[in-house]
Structures are given as structure tokens and as C-alpha cells.
Design a protein around this motif. Structure first.
Motif, short mmCIF file in Angstrom:
data_model
loop_
_atom_site.label_atom_id
_atom_site.label_comp_id
_atom_site.label_asym_id
_atom_site.label_seq_id
_atom_site.Cartn_x
_atom_site.Cartn_y
_atom_site.Cartn_z
N GLY A 7 0.80 -1.22 0.00
CA GLY A 7 0.00 0.00 0.00
C GLY A 7 0.83 1.27 0.00
O GLY A 7 0.48 2.25 0.66
N LEU A 8 1.94 1.26 -0.74
CA LEU A 8 2.85 2.42 -0.75
C LEU A 8 2.15 3.70 -1.18
O LEU A 8 2.46 4.78 -0.66
CB LEU A 8 4.03 2.14 -1.69
N THR A 9 1.22 3.63 -2.14
CA THR A 9 0.58 4.84 -2.66
C THR A 9 -0.69 5.21 -1.89
O THR A 9 -1.38 6.15 -2.26
CB THR A 9 0.23 4.68 -4.14
N GLY A 10 -1.00 4.48 -0.83
CA GLY A 10 -2.21 4.74 -0.06
C GLY A 10 -2.07 5.90 0.90
O GLY A 10 -1.05 6.60 0.92
N PRO A 11 -3.09 6.10 1.75
CA PRO A 11 -3.13 7.27 2.64
C PRO A 11 -1.96 7.37 3.61
O PRO A 11 -1.58 8.46 4.01
CB PRO A 11 -4.45 7.07 3.40
N ARG A 181 -1.34 14.06 -0.06
CA ARG A 181 -1.16 12.89 -0.93
C ARG A 181 -2.23 11.84 -0.74
O ARG A 181 -2.04 10.67 -1.07
CB ARG A 181 0.20 12.23 -0.70
N GLN A 182 -3.37 12.21 -0.18
CA GLN A 182 -4.35 11.21 0.23
C GLN A 182 -5.51 11.06 -0.75
O GLN A 182 -6.32 10.15 -0.59
CB GLN A 182 -4.89 11.59 1.62
N GLY A 183 -5.62 11.93 -1.75
CA GLY A 183 -6.83 11.92 -2.55
C GLY A 183 -7.94 12.66 -1.84
O GLY A 183 -7.75 13.23 -0.77
N ASP A 184 -9.13 12.64 -2.43
CA ASP A 184 -10.21 13.47 -1.87
C ASP A 184 -11.43 12.67 -1.46
O ASP A 184 -12.55 13.18 -1.48
CB ASP A 184 -10.59 14.58 -2.86
N ALA A 311 -3.42 24.32 1.98
CA ALA A 311 -2.23 24.70 1.20
C ALA A 311 -1.91 23.64 0.15
O ALA A 311 -1.54 23.96 -0.99
CB ALA A 311 -1.04 24.90 2.14
N TYR A 312 -2.07 22.38 0.53
CA TYR A 312 -1.79 21.28 -0.41
C TYR A 312 -2.72 21.33 -1.61
O TYR A 312 -2.26 21.25 -2.76
CB TYR A 312 -1.93 19.95 0.33
N TRP A 313 -4.02 21.47 -1.37
CA TRP A 313 -4.97 21.45 -2.49
C TRP A 313 -4.87 22.72 -3.33
O TRP A 313 -5.08 22.67 -4.56
CB TRP A 313 -6.39 21.23 -1.98
#
Length: 319
Positions: A7-11, A181-184, A311-313
Motif C-alpha cells: 500500500g505504498l501509494t495509499g493514505p 497525498r491522500q486523494g479526496d 495549502a496542499y490542495w
């Protein structure tokens, strides 16, 4: 020491990899789906050894475990969204339960002395009476979604492999984790992403929300990464630990934080499509067992989380 995480690309995965790379003499391996979005891990590609495959494929995870020969394993790969589990319950069960079995079978064959962490969830508890708050690890589990059911099964599978085969398995029941980096899909992410889109003129000035009354226990993913490492080093095998901040914030109050920090005025509007079939009124965990075992405590609060995500978004959408 060789460490492998799924799950490297996960939350949580990329933040855990970030943390592991700060530790001395740690070699990081990761198992990821070939089709996963590589953007959250772009900064890691030259520093982490990646093994591609699908957790539902027993041969793929077997090859990865055999090749990496890890001494520590963090199993984060999952279908991790309760709302999506209503749309795809069978897929959720396959990924979360069969995937866990596939991993543990590979561990049993190739690295039976490795320490294994299995990520569970507070959704395993389901609806909890107010008098049972904060929720301790001994509270009965009555999950209210296919996702929660799948994680109960994954947890029990891990404990069974500990009991029957002697594997060093530690389980977390994680409450809400949040960070960049978590998605929405997470509530806070949707609020912050919408606000950033409204500021850029990409969305009409209406902040669409779901149920504002639930209270949730949020922990930043950087705090989570540190807790996971400490737990696999110091936690007792065959035990379950709540991973949470110990504080619960009302969703409506988080919306208000976002609105107050927005750069343009917005209208907050309930969107029926964002309402779930069931929604636990409050999920607040008791983290004393984890803290006692590891000395861990969270360091990043809700205001910091909201400001960082805004800030991220803003940066992401401006691209």
C-alpha cells in the motif's frame, strides 16, 4: 534491516516510507499495484525498491516476499473507503481478506521470523453507545459497513496466524488518518479541495458536505507513521492496539475551520449523495495501550491539519 510495506501509494504508505528512510540502516521495499497513481511516491522512486503486483494475486506477493526477504512488514494495502465498500462489497472483501491471507502465507513460507503489522480500522467497532466512549480495544465489534466487516476478518486472520503458526503479528485498529497525498475521498480532504477549487474559480461558491454531526478522531499521517514503527518494535505480538489521537472533532466544526480559512465566501450545502446508509455518531479511541507500549503521542492538531491540507490542495489544483 529490510522493511517491506504494502500500500505504498495509499493514505499512509508514502509517509511511512518517508519515516523509514530517516532511520539508520533501514532498506525499504514496497509492494504496489502497477496501476496505482505514482504521483504520491514520485519523490521515493529512487530510494525505495518497488515490487509490482496485486495483493489479490498470491503468486505476486509470494515473489515479492521471497525476493525482499524482509525482517519487518507493514500491511497497509486495502480497499480502505467505507463508502466504496457499499458499491463493491465483494471486491472489498477480496482485497482486504484474501489479500491478508496471501501476505501471511508468503510470510509463513519465506520469512516466518519477520515482524508483521496488519492495519485494521475503527470501523470494526460500528455504532458505539455514548457511555462506551472513548472506545477501548476490549469493546465488542459490530461493524456497520462491508469495509468494517472485511477488516474484522483480516484482523482475526492475522491473530490466527500468530496463534497457530507463531508469526509475530501486531494489529492496529486505526481511527481516521489524514494528510497530504491522500486523494479526496476523506471528508476533510473533500472540504479543503472544494475550497481550493472555489478560490480558483473552478467550482461555484458552494461547499457541498454530508452529515455534519458525527465526531471523528483524526491523526495526521506523519504521526501515524511514527506510531507504526514504534509499535512493531515494542508492541506485543498477538495484540491489538487502537491507533488514534484520543480526541474527537465534530465534522461541522471542521467545515467551519475550512470556511474561516478560505479566501472567498462560500455557502455550505448538504448534498444527499454524500450521506451514508449508516454513520456512527462518534468514534473516539482510547490510545492508552499504544502509548504505554511505545511512548508515542500525537503532535499535529486539527488546526494544523486543515491549514496544511488547504495549502496542499491550492498547490495541486493550481498546477
Amino acid at each position: 534491516m529490510r522493511v517491506l510495506l504494502t500500500g505504498l501509494t495509499g493514505p499512509v504508505g508514502s509517509f511511512l516510507a518517508d519515516y523509514l528512510l530517516t532511520l539508520p540502516a533501514v532498506e525499504v521495499h514496497a509492494f504496489k499495484r502497477w496501476r496505482s497513481d505514482p504521483r504520491p511516491i514520485a519523490h521515493l522512486l529512487e530510494r525505495v525498491t518497488i515490487h509490482e503486483g496485486d495483493i489479490e494475486d498470491p503468486f505476486a506477493i509470494d515473489r515479492a516476499i521471497a525476493k525482499a526477504a524482509p525482517e519487518r512488514i507493514f500491511h497497509l494495502a486495502a480497499q480502505s473507503y467505507p463508502s466504496a465498500s457499499w458499491e463493491a462489497p465483494i471486491h472489498t472483501l477480496r482485497v482486504n481478506v484474501e489479500g491478508t491471507v496471501n501476505l501471511l502465507e508468503a510470510v509463513r513460507r519465506h520469512v516466518p521470523t519477520a515482524r508483521v503489522h496488519i492495519a485494521g480500522t475503527s470501523a470494526q467497532y460500528g455504532t458505539v453507545a455514548p457511555e462506551a466512549i472513548p472506545i477501548g480495544e476490549t469493546h465488542p465489534m459490530r461493524p456497520g459497513s462491508p469495509y468494517g466487516v472485511s477488516k474484522v476478518a483480516a484482523e482475526l486472520t492475522g491473530l490466527q496466524y500468530h496463534d497457530n503458526f507463531g508469526l509475530h503479528v501486531v494489529v492496529t485498529r486505526s481511527f481516521n488518518h489524514v494528510g497530504p497525498r491522500q486523494g479526496d475521498r476523506c471528508s476533510i480532504q473533500t472540504f479543503c479541495r472544494q475550497m481550493a477549487a472555489i478560490e480558483l474559480g473552478l467550482q461555484e461558491p458552494i461547499l457541498r458536505v454530508g452529515n455534519l454531526e458525527p465526531r471523528r478522531d483524526f491523526t495526521h499521517t506523519r504521526d501515524v507513521a511514527r506510531a507504526l514503527w514504534l509499535l512493531l518494535e515494542h508492541g506485543q505480538p498477538g495484540e491489538v492496539y487502537n491507533l488514534c489521537s484520543g480526541q474527537a472533532t465534530r465534522i461541522g466544526d471542521i467545515v467551519q475551520m475550512v470556511v474561516e480559512r478560505g479566501r472567498v465566501p462560500v455557502e455550505v450545502q448538504i448534498d444527499p449523495a454524500r450521506l451514508r446508509p449508516s454513520d456512527e455518531p462518534i468514534l473516539r479511541g482510547d490510545n492508552r495501550k499504544l502509548c504505554a507500549a511505545t511512548g508515542w503521542k500525537p503532535t499535529i492538531g486539527m488546526v494544523e491539519i486543515v491549514e496544511e491540507l488547504l495549502a496542499y490542495w491550492r498547490m495541486e489544483l493550481a498546477r
